[in-house]
Design an enzyme around this catalytic site. Structure first.
Site, PDB file in Angstrom:
ATOM      1  CG  ASP A 104      -2.061  -0.901   1.185  1.00  0.00           C
ATOM      2  OD1 ASP A 104      -2.093  -1.753   0.280  1.00  0.00           O
ATOM      3  OD2 ASP A 104      -2.950  -0.786   2.051  1.00  0.00           O
ATOM      4  CG  HIS A 159      -3.733   6.843   3.012  1.00  0.00           C
ATOM      5  ND1 HIS A 159      -3.634   6.710   4.377  1.00  0.00           N
ATOM      6  CD2 HIS A 159      -3.574   5.589   2.518  1.00  0.00           C
ATOM      7  CE1 HIS A 159      -3.405   5.450   4.694  1.00  0.00           C
ATOM      8  NE2 HIS A 159      -3.361   4.742   3.588  1.00  0.00           N
ATOM      9  CG  HIS A 250       1.936   0.009   4.421  1.00  0.00           C
ATOM     10  ND1 HIS A 250       1.525  -0.991   5.295  1.00  0.00           N
ATOM     11  CD2 HIS A 250       0.859   0.815   4.236  1.00  0.00           C
ATOM     12  CE1 HIS A 250       0.249  -0.780   5.624  1.00  0.00           C
ATOM     13  NE2 HIS A 250      -0.167   0.306   5.004  1.00  0.00           N
TER      14      HIS A 250
END
Length: 309
Positions: A104, A159, A250
């Site tokens: 991500d 986000h 991530h």
């Protein structure tokens, strides 16, 4: 969203994919055509094939065909049974030991590229949930993710976690979709809500427009302010991994050097336990296939193949 955009995520997209399975078809047609012409001309004229290609417009034909192929958008579409659904895993027939690695918040300098290098070395494809703003800031890194064969997914523009109006939710998702299309020429129907927030308006919009909403079954914890060590991440993955699982990691949103260090260890240990690695679209395809169908079986043509020892 326009009617055309809706069709692109529905049956029209699936039909198009069956008729024209991507850029590879265009390039294959060009290559075969040029080869046949060169061979026949060489046989009947006595001119070597390489000289023919060098001194005629055949090479230019290949260039033009490549340009046409590059203009065709790549579509990451969703099996019908998973459209507008929220999933955290997707068990497949016969409890096959497949698992999806996902990343991500990228693309991001250094970390994304380090992770890409490991995935390439290990011959593994993953799924990258990209935020619109970093993709605009680092388009070349995003292009490298796509060029390496990984799946691109939508992770909103900013986000944000907070509650938002339907219009703001729409803009968060659709503005990111536009950036993905403009930068990568990709249309994707895979979405992950920031922070896994399910009730702030984003998931409602995504489901209305038949996105596949992808959560996770394994959280490595690498987004916490105090980053876990690579060893701690590995321990978490091994404790929580299950067939059909989705691993959250991530590559962007700050330094994730520990994640980059953990990825090769995670791959090695999961492989030792018999796992094969798939993208989220591959996982859903496997999960939606009937148990008795050959397409439900693990196949090296659709799943990563281990490098020789």
């Amino acid at each position: 969203m326009s009617g055309v955009a809706k069709l692109a995520r529905g049956e029209h997209q699936n039909y198009t994919k069956r008729l024209l399975p991507g850029k590879t078809l265009w390039l294959a047609i060009a290559a075969v055509s040029c080869a046949v012409v060169a061979i026949l001309h060489a046989i009947f004229s006595g001119v070597p094939a390489d000289a023919l290609i060098a001194n005629t417009g055949i090479a230019k034909t290949v260039d033009v065909t490549s340009t046409i192929a590059s203009s065709i958008p790549m579509n990451f579409d969703v099996p019908n049974s998973f459209q507008a659904k929220t999933i955290k895993d997707a068990p497949v027939a016969n409890a096959q030991k497949v698992i999806a690695l996902t990343f991500d918040d990228g693309p991001w300098p250094e970390t994304t590229e380090q992770i890409l290098a490991t995935l390439k070395q290990e011959n593994i494809k993953a799924t990258f949930y990209m935020i619109g703003q970093p993709l605009k800031s680092f388009p070349e890194i995003g292009k490298k993710v796509l060029a390496d064969g990984h799946v691109i997914a939508n992770h909103t523009l900013h986000h944000w976690y907070h509650k938002m109006s339907p219009l703001v939710a729409q803009r968060e998702i659709e503005d990111t979709a536009k950036i993905i299309k403009d930068v990568l020429n990709v249309e994707t129907a895979y979405f992950r809500p920031p922070g896994g927030a399910l009730t702030n308006g984003l998931v409602a919009y995504a489901q209305q427009h038949k996105y596949s909403v992808n959560m996770w079954s394994v959280d490595t914890g690498d987004s916490r302010p105090t980053r876990p060590t690579p060893e701690a991440m590995l321990k978490t993955v091994l404790a929580q991994a299950t067939p059909g699982g989705i691993v959250l990691m991530h590559d962007g949103g700050g330094s994730h050097s520990n994640t980059a260090k953990a990825v090769p260890q995670i791959i090695a240990k999961l492989r030792a336990e018999g796992y094969k690695f798939v993208t989220v679209p591959e996982l859903l395809e496997l999960s939606s296939a009937p148990a008795e169908s050959p397409s439900a079986q693990v196949s090296p043509s659709t799943i990563e193949t281990e490098n020789p020892a």
